[in-house]
Scaffold this motif. Structure first.
Motif, PDB file in Angstrom:
ATOM      1  N   HIS A 270       0.816  -1.202   0.000  1.00 31.63           N
ATOM      2  CA  HIS A 270       0.000   0.000   0.000  1.00 31.63           C
ATOM      3  C   HIS A 270       0.857   1.262   0.000  1.00 31.63           C
ATOM      4  CE1 HIS A 270      -3.985  -1.834   0.502  1.00 31.63           C
ATOM      5  NE2 HIS A 270      -3.380  -2.754   1.228  1.00 31.63           N
ATOM      6  N   ALA A 271       1.909   1.263   0.841  1.00 30.50           N
ATOM      7  CA  ALA A 271       2.767   2.442   0.910  1.00 30.50           C
ATOM      8  C   ALA A 271       3.505   2.655  -0.411  1.00 30.50           C
ATOM      9  CB  ALA A 271       3.758   2.289   2.056  1.00 30.50           C
ATOM     10  N   LEU A 272       3.977   1.564  -1.001  1.00 28.84           N
ATOM     11  CA  LEU A 272       4.730   1.692  -2.250  1.00 28.84           C
ATOM     12  C   LEU A 272       3.829   2.157  -3.393  1.00 28.84           C
ATOM     13  CD1 LEU A 272       7.682   1.209  -3.085  1.00 28.84           C
ATOM     14  CD2 LEU A 272       6.990  -1.041  -3.911  1.00 28.84           C
ATOM     15  N   PHE A 273       2.622   1.624  -3.452  1.00 29.32           N
ATOM     16  CA  PHE A 273       1.676   2.059  -4.489  1.00 29.32           C
ATOM     17  C   PHE A 273       1.363   3.541  -4.323  1.00 29.32           C
ATOM     18  CE2 PHE A 273      -2.747   1.738  -6.433  1.00 29.32           C
ATOM     19  CZ  PHE A 273      -2.268   1.579  -7.722  1.00 29.32           C
ATOM     20  N   GLU A 274       1.202   3.975  -3.074  1.00 31.33           N
ATOM     21  CA  GLU A 274       0.957   5.395  -2.785  1.00 31.33           C
ATOM     22  C   GLU A 274       2.144   6.246  -3.227  1.00 31.33           C
ATOM     23  OE1 GLU A 274      -0.794   8.897  -1.093  1.00 31.33           O
ATOM     24  OE2 GLU A 274      -1.664   6.944  -1.567  1.00 31.33           O
ATOM     25  N   LEU A 288       9.070  11.807 -12.027  1.00 29.74           N
ATOM     26  CA  LEU A 288      10.276  12.413 -11.482  1.00 29.74           C
ATOM     27  C   LEU A 288      11.507  11.655 -11.956  1.00 29.74           C
ATOM     28  CD1 LEU A 288       9.309  13.144  -7.760  1.00 29.74           C
ATOM     29  CD2 LEU A 288       9.197  14.677  -9.731  1.00 29.74           C
ATOM     30  N   SER A 289      12.571  12.378 -12.221  1.00 31.62           N
ATOM     31  CA  SER A 289      13.867  11.750 -12.467  1.00 31.62           C
ATOM     32  C   SER A 289      14.451  11.309 -11.127  1.00 31.62           C
ATOM     33  CB  SER A 289      14.819  12.741 -13.139  1.00 31.62           C
ATOM     34  OG  SER A 289      15.099  13.812 -12.239  1.00 31.62           O
ATOM     35  N   LEU A 290      15.466  10.476 -11.173  1.00 29.62           N
ATOM     36  CA  LEU A 290      16.100  10.034  -9.923  1.00 29.62           C
ATOM     37  C   LEU A 290      16.644  11.236  -9.160  1.00 29.62           C
ATOM     38  CD1 LEU A 290      17.160   7.877  -7.982  1.00 29.62           C
ATOM     39  CD2 LEU A 290      19.167   7.621  -9.462  1.00 29.62           C
ATOM     40  N   GLU A 291      17.229  12.179  -9.877  1.00 28.47           N
ATOM     41  CA  GLU A 291      17.797  13.361  -9.210  1.00 28.47           C
ATOM     42  C   GLU A 291      16.695  14.166  -8.513  1.00 28.47           C
ATOM     43  OE1 GLU A 291      18.331  12.461 -12.319  1.00 28.47           O
ATOM     44  OE2 GLU A 291      20.386  11.716 -12.115  1.00 28.47           O
ATOM     45  N   ALA A 292      15.575  14.372  -9.218  1.00 25.64           N
ATOM     46  CA  ALA A 292      14.486  15.136  -8.614  1.00 25.64           C
ATOM     47  C   ALA A 292      13.889  14.391  -7.422  1.00 25.64           C
ATOM     48  CB  ALA A 292      13.409  15.397  -9.663  1.00 25.64           C
ATOM     49  N   TYR A 293      13.821  13.062  -7.509  1.00 20.89           N
ATOM     50  CA  TYR A 293      13.268  12.267  -6.411  1.00 20.89           C
ATOM     51  C   TYR A 293      14.160  12.363  -5.175  1.00 20.89           C
ATOM     52  CZ  TYR A 293      11.247   8.163  -4.053  1.00 20.89           C
ATOM     53  OH  TYR A 293      10.648   7.307  -3.162  1.00 20.89           O
ATOM     54  N   LEU A 294      15.482  12.270  -5.397  1.00 23.47           N
ATOM     55  CA  LEU A 294      16.406  12.361  -4.267  1.00 23.47           C
ATOM     56  C   LEU A 294      16.403  13.750  -3.647  1.00 23.47           C
ATOM     57  CD1 LEU A 294      19.453  10.360  -5.709  1.00 23.47           C
ATOM     58  CD2 LEU A 294      17.748   9.578  -4.038  1.00 23.47           C
ATOM     59  N   LEU A 302       7.450   9.267   1.276  1.00 22.09           N
ATOM     60  CA  LEU A 302       7.249   8.335   2.383  1.00 22.09           C
ATOM     61  C   LEU A 302       8.556   7.719   2.869  1.00 22.09           C
ATOM     62  CD1 LEU A 302       4.135   6.320   1.090  1.00 22.09           C
ATOM     63  CD2 LEU A 302       4.149   8.203   2.722  1.00 22.09           C
ATOM     64  N   TYR A 303       9.616   7.831   2.055  1.00 15.19           N
ATOM     65  CA  TYR A 303      10.841   7.103   2.335  1.00 15.19           C
ATOM     66  C   TYR A 303      12.005   8.053   2.588  1.00 15.19           C
ATOM     67  CZ  TYR A 303       8.042   3.318   0.460  1.00 15.19           C
ATOM     68  OH  TYR A 303       7.029   2.420   0.250  1.00 15.19           O
ATOM     69  N   PRO A 304      12.903   7.695   3.526  1.00 14.91           N
ATOM     70  CA  PRO A 304      14.110   8.510   3.746  1.00 14.91           C
ATOM     71  C   PRO A 304      15.025   8.435   2.534  1.00 14.91           C
ATOM     72  CG  PRO A 304      14.201   6.465   5.022  1.00 14.91           C
ATOM     73  CD  PRO A 304      12.827   6.543   4.433  1.00 14.91           C
ATOM     74  N   LYS A 305      15.918   9.388   2.443  1.00 15.59           N
ATOM     75  CA  LYS A 305      16.746   9.521   1.245  1.00 15.59           C
ATOM     76  C   LYS A 305      17.600   8.293   0.977  1.00 15.59           C
ATOM     77  CE  LYS A 305      16.923  14.560   1.094  1.00 15.59           C
ATOM     78  NZ  LYS A 305      17.767  15.771   1.058  1.00 15.59           N
ATOM     79  N   ASP A 306      18.044   7.595   2.023  1.00 13.98           N
ATOM     80  CA  ASP A 306      18.936   6.465   1.787  1.00 13.98           C
ATOM     81  C   ASP A 306      18.225   5.278   1.151  1.00 13.98           C
ATOM     82  OD1 ASP A 306      17.513   6.269   4.227  1.00 13.98           O
ATOM     83  OD2 ASP A 306      18.818   4.620   4.863  1.00 13.98           O
ATOM     84  N   LEU A 307      16.878   5.239   1.235  1.00 14.85           N
ATOM     85  CA  LEU A 307      16.132   4.136   0.630  1.00 14.85           C
ATOM     86  C   LEU A 307      15.562   4.487  -0.744  1.00 14.85           C
ATOM     87  CD1 LEU A 307      14.103   2.771   3.698  1.00 14.85           C
ATOM     88  CD2 LEU A 307      16.147   1.784   2.656  1.00 14.85           C
ATOM     89  N   LEU A 543       4.649   9.514  10.477  1.00 14.05           N
ATOM     90  CA  LEU A 543       3.335   9.872   9.945  1.00 14.05           C
ATOM     91  C   LEU A 543       3.145   9.294   8.550  1.00 14.05           C
ATOM     92  CD1 LEU A 543       0.654  11.346  10.002  1.00 14.05           C
ATOM     93  CD2 LEU A 543       1.832  13.416   9.239  1.00 14.05           C
ATOM     94  N   GLU A 544       4.168   9.442   7.709  1.00 10.58           N
ATOM     95  CA  GLU A 544       4.031   8.939   6.349  1.00 10.58           C
ATOM     96  C   GLU A 544       3.954   7.412   6.327  1.00 10.58           C
ATOM     97  OE1 GLU A 544       6.064  11.330   7.232  1.00 10.58           O
ATOM     98  OE2 GLU A 544       5.272  13.030   6.113  1.00 10.58           O
ATOM     99  N   VAL A 545       4.785   6.755   7.140  1.00  8.27           N
ATOM    100  CA  VAL A 545       4.823   5.302   7.144  1.00  8.27           C
ATOM    101  C   VAL A 545       3.506   4.729   7.644  1.00  8.27           C
ATOM    102  CG1 VAL A 545       5.910   3.285   8.204  1.00  8.27           C
ATOM    103  CG2 VAL A 545       7.329   5.178   7.369  1.00  8.27           C
ATOM    104  N   TYR A 546       2.925   5.366   8.665  1.00 11.19           N
ATOM    105  CA  TYR A 546       1.720   4.833   9.283  1.00 11.19           C
ATOM    106  C   TYR A 546       0.446   5.497   8.777  1.00 11.19           C
ATOM    107  CZ  TYR A 546       5.244   2.995  12.488  1.00 11.19           C
ATOM    108  OH  TYR A 546       6.332   2.352  13.003  1.00 11.19           O
ATOM    109  N   LYS A 547       0.596   6.371   7.781  1.00  9.06           N
ATOM    110  CA  LYS A 547      -0.576   7.117   7.304  1.00  9.06           C
ATOM    111  C   LYS A 547      -1.675   6.179   6.825  1.00  9.06           C
ATOM    112  CE  LYS A 547      -0.435   9.452   3.387  1.00  9.06           C
ATOM    113  NZ  LYS A 547      -0.189  10.511   2.375  1.00  9.06           N
ATOM    114  N   PHE A 548      -1.309   5.131   6.086  1.00  5.83           N
ATOM    115  CA  PHE A 548      -2.324   4.212   5.593  1.00  5.83           C
ATOM    116  C   PHE A 548      -3.128   3.612   6.748  1.00  5.83           C
ATOM    117  CE2 PHE A 548      -3.454  -0.247   5.084  1.00  5.83           C
ATOM    118  CZ  PHE A 548      -4.417  -0.134   4.095  1.00  5.83           C
TER     119      PHE A 548
END
Length: 955
Positions: A270-274, A288-294, A302-307, A543-548
């Motif tokens: 669910h989180a990944l689809f979101e 988004l490009s990888l650069e813009a996403y990072l 929903l995810y920290p930069k290292d992931l 909040l983002e991880v548990y939002k669902f």
């Protein structure tokens, strides 16, 4: 706000005593006082204003004789006398025990046939009913303040509270936030009515778009100053270009993710689809490009930069998956369609905007002619920091749907979420304020085997109780314990509501997640008003991880109108204790077993909403139908019998039924095959079209038609319902017709209402593509008495609120307000007559093609109140003929008129056939398209030759 729609015109039960007897029983001087409310759009000619005031005063004081009030049978309306020739249309309603007269319409010159509310129904004026009888027959309504001087009207009368009324006065642009049940959609529709020019109502859900359209145009509403479109986002895309393939859904995503899930233990589906849909694909500029996403900020993913590099690599594979599977993502398509959209609309309203991405909203707003002429409405989940650029944000807090206990639980969930994770502002999180006196109930029970068994016994037969789990993968466990077909995930149940909702072990499905959500929060933190603050740690992704898990639970709770029954294996979980839920001592659910009719209505509602899995389960559990014991003739069976017929091997009953099938449907090729095989009746009909032959054919057809509809009219029609009970509401007769088709052809409104209540399909088609409405329209076009007396009541129930066609790769939508809608439907309803002109209407029709003269004569039979105003104003045959000639010309395939609708193929000068190359959407709201020639079986009618000859002539 706006209630659930019911029939517009349905006869009230007669009082046991006559009006004079009732009045006498109360005493000669008895008067029952009722309030008087005026319709907001009531138009009163200046010379009648003083007389109107006198009538209104008589109604307020209960002096009905002074108002010369009379009941208009068979409708629920009354009329009062304004002058010798002018009338005032009224309807009694009640809220609780208090009644009111709704003043709806001034009818000049006794022109009831032009009344917007009577919709062409022929009425009889009966003696005035006694006041107490009128109140007893008054329709019960909600959302109506009887102290208000005026009311508004969608499908039901309503008034707005102070906050809602302020929205109607607010300038644009406007962001309207509010919980479910706050009346957002009703407000959006009223705001839409205030706008001039071409306007658009858009939302993600096809069901909501159709429902909004039904509410907007209820009771024949027309606005001469605007042209309104109602589109789901997919339909909006289709107006630009019909997408290839199918829209991706969560179950498609599960097929993609499940084999790879072990490689990504830090997330769930669910989180990944979101993240894919709401972040990586949500930008109006494209993925988004990888650069813009990072480079995204902490709160933007929903995810920290290292992931994020791992997430992005999987996203690239997901894009490949979409291409390989022939699927499309609507946000990705929105980016691709940006250059196709043109400034078209003077106003755009986007409802349930939280369900759309920024890319989708951007595409919708690009269709505006003037920047800022829009209204966005949704719940708090939509609110983002970028929305603060809007100058006007209105928050509705009143909740008119949920009982108090249910609303209190929902508010407690919001307090917990805010206390644990913080909240940016007042717009994104707020407490709802329940309205009304309904207390409701919330109870927690341990999910023991004994309790589950007893609960299952009580609810499995009730269509008033839904079971909701958190995720799709939790449904199997619930299915093993509870046998109701009304089992939903939190995502599936959005947009639905039930008196009772059973929450099946949502905390047990993710106990550690909810333990983390409750961490550090005490009962004292969930009291009092909300405090608005940012989370102390911006890097905290909780909040983002548990939002669902928090949002899904909120959605599930608010689907309950009266009662929440919460089941958990561990009722002492910290999360449940924080919510103040104490285990109940005894199971108090007393759900009533629903009737077959109620289950049929529920199945139809679920299908319309897109919950096909649950609708199928309802039909399998409660609507089991026996196969009919007779032979049903359809396209496949007839085609299979043709070799037998040509070889002379058909005899007796089979030959007779095949002849009746060919005669009723006017299938010329089949009649020709019957004639060649020696069938005398078919030979007589197909003799050169001279008067004796035509009279014989018409007599044969009319006799067959009378025999078929005999059981569907008069007093014997209730026997039809016994067959429905055995074989289902959509069983087929030997000629391939459903009961609803024959009831429509008979013009029997009572039977139509009964069949629709049983779940009969108004969009079912006979072997030649005729729906129940087309059957009624076909008869109305050739039978002036039927058109005048019965067709209005049928059309009010069955006429489609829109007709979807595809021309040159684009959606073309026809609305009842458009003359093209009636011209095209009349042409479709005339295809059988065109194939074999047996009826008295033949004249201009039998000369190969539909003509303006034919349409002018045939549509002239219909009451003007049903037709678009520009067509209804053409009172003479000549005026209608000239007007419809222009409509046909501008709608033909080779016309350069804009918009190019390509509805008709010109066979030769002045003669047209519905364009066989159009695609139809056989079922409203579905994505599938089918060629018109296939839907209507033009080859089977023998009309393929006209199409080919027309092409040769033009070449």
């Amino acid at each position: 706000m706006g209630g659930v729609g019911g029939p517009l015109i349905s006869p009230y039960p007669r009082a046991k005593a006559g009006p004079r007897a009732l009045a006498a029983s109360r005493g000669a001087g008895y008067r029952e006082l009722m309030r008087v409310l005026l319709y907001e759009d009531l138009e009163v000619p200046p010379h009648l204003r003083d007389r109107l005031e006198r009538v209104l005063e008589a109604l307020r004081s209960g002096h009905l004789a002074q108002a010369e009030l009379k009941k208009l049978t068979p409708t629920p309306y009354f009329r009062a006398k304004l002058s010798d020739k002018d009338r005032l249309l009224l309807k009694p309603v009640r809220v609780g025990e208090e009644g009111a007269w709704l003043v709806l319409e001034v009818i000049p010159n006794h022109a009831y046939h032009r009344s917007r509310f009577l919709r062409g129904a022929e009425v009889r004026e009966e003696e005035v009913l006694a006041p107490e009888s009128a109140l007893a027959q008054a329709e019960p309504v909600r959302h109506l303040d009887l102290k208000a001087p005026r009311f508004r009207l969608l499908d039901k009368p309503l008034t707005f509270d102070q906050a809602q009324d302020a929205v109607l006065r607010a300038p644009l642009p406007l962001l309207l936030l509010g919980p479910a049940g706050s009346g957002k959609t009703a407000l959006v529709l009223e705001k839409l009515r205030q706008q001039a020019g071409r306007v658009l109502y858009a939302t993600l859900s096809p069901f909501l778009a159709r429902e909004a359209r039904r509410l907007y145009f209820a009771h024949g509403y027309e606005n001469p100053y605007q042209e309104a479109d109602f589109l789901s986002f997919r339909e909006f895309l289709e107006t630009l270009e019909v997408p290839g393939g199918r829209e991706v859904g969560f179950r498609d995503f599960l097929r993609f993710f499940a084999p790879r899930a072990r490689a990504y233990p830090f997330t769930h589906a669910h989180a990944l689809f979101e993240e894919f849909r709401g972040v990586l694909l949500a930008s109006p500029e494209g993925p988004l490009s990888l650069e813009a996403y990072l480079a995204l900020g902490v709160r933007q993913s929903l995810y920290p930069k290292d992931l994020r590099p791992q997430v992005y690599a999987l996203f690239q594979k997901y894009l490949d998956f979409l291409h390989e599977e022939g699927l499309y993502d609507p946000s990705l398509l929105a980016h691709r369609y940006r250059e196709r959209v043109e400034p078209t609309y003077d106003f755009v309203a986007v409802d349930e905007v939280q369900d759309l991405t920024l890319a989708q909203v951007d595409l919708l707003l690009r269709s505006l002619k003037a920047k800022g002429a829009f209204l966005l409405a949704g719940d708090s989940h939509f609110f983002r920091e970028d929305a603060q650029a809007l100058e006007r944000i209105t928050v509705l807090k009143a909740n008119y749907r949920n009982a108090r206990k249910v609303s209190e639980l929902a508010n407690r969930l919001l307090r917990l979420k805010q206390a644990r994770f913080g909240s940016v502002d007042r717009e994104s999180t707020y407490l709802v304020e329940p309205q009304g006196e309904r207390e409701g109930r919330v109870v927690l029970h341990p999910a023991s085997p004994e309790l589950l068994k007893e609960l299952d016994r009580r609810i499995r037969q009730s269509a008033q109780v839904a079971v909701v789990v958190l995720r799709d993968e939790d449904k199997e466990r619930a299915r093993q314990a509870l046998g109701t077909p009304l089992l939903f995930s939190a995502q599936e149940v959005k947009g639905l509501e039930y008196p009772t909702v059973v929450l099946f072990r949502p905390v047990d499905s993710a106990p550690e997640v909810y333990r983390e959500v409750a961490r550090g929060v005490g009962p004292e933190d969930l009291e009092g008003p909300l405090t608005y603050r940012r989370a102390p740690d911006k890097e905290d992704k909780s909040l983002e991880v548990y939002k669902f898990f928090t949002n899904a639970l909120y959605v599930a709770v608010t689907r309950a109108v009266e009662e929440v029954v919460w089941l958990e294996e561990d009722p002492q979980h910290p999360f449940l204790r924080l919510l103040g839920l104490e285990p109940g001592k005894e199971l108090e659910v007393a759900a009533r077993a629903s009737s077959r009719e109620e289950w049929a209505r529920e199945a139809a509602r679920l299908e319309a909403h897109g919950n096909l899995e649950q609708a199928r389960a309802v039909r399998e559990a409660f609507l089991k139908e026996r196969p009919v014991p007779w032979t049903v003739y359809d396209r496949e069976r007839v085609r299979a019998l043709l070799p037998e017929l040509r070889a002379g091997r058909l005899r007796g009953k089979a030959l007779r039924e095949l002849y009746e099938y060919a005669l009723f449907h006017r299938a010329r090729p089949l009649l020709e095959a019957l004639a060649q095989a020696g069938h005398e009746g078919a030979r007589n009909i197909l003799r050169p079209l001279l008067a004796p032959s035509l009279e014989y054919g018409e007599e044969q057809f009319r006799n067959l038609e009378r025999r078929l509809v005999r059981s569907y009219e008069g007093r014997g029609w209730k026997e039809v319902l016994w067959e429905v009970k055995d074989f289902g509401p959509d069983f087929r007769t030997p000629l391939g017709l459903t009961p609803l088709m024959l009831a429509a052809r008979a013009g029997n409104r009572e039977l139509l209402e009964a069949l629709l209540a049983q779940g009969a399909d108004p969009e079912a088609r006979d072997p030649f593509g005729y729906t129940p409405f087309l059957h009624a329209l076909e008869r109305a076009l050739s039978d002036e008495a039927f058109a005048r007396e019965r067709f209005p009541l049928v059309a009010d129930l069955l006429a489609p609120t829109a007709l979807d066609l595809q021309a040159e790769g684009h959606l073309v939508r026809l609305y009842p307000r458009m003359p093209e809608y009636w011209a095209f439907l009349a042409a479709l309803a005339s295809l059988k007559a065109l194939a074999l002109p047996l009826l008295r209407l033949r004249g201009p029709l039998m000369e190969e093609g539909v003509t303006a003269r034919y349409l002018a004569e045939a549509l002239g039979h219909l009451p003007p109140a049903l037709l678009p105003a520009p067509l209804a104003r053409k009172e003479t045959l000549g005026e209608r003929r000239a007007y419809l000639g222009a409509v046909l010309a501008r709608s033909e395939v080779e016309s350069d008129y804009r918009p190019a609708r390509r509805l008709f193929l010109r066979l030769r000068r002045g003669r047209y056939l519905p364009n066989p190359h159009l695609l139809l959407r056989p079922k409203e709201g579905e994505a599938a398209w089918t060629p018109l020639g296939e839907v209507m079986d033009l080859e089977g009618l023998g009309l393929g030759r006209l199409h080919l000859e027309g092409q040769k002539r033009r070449a």
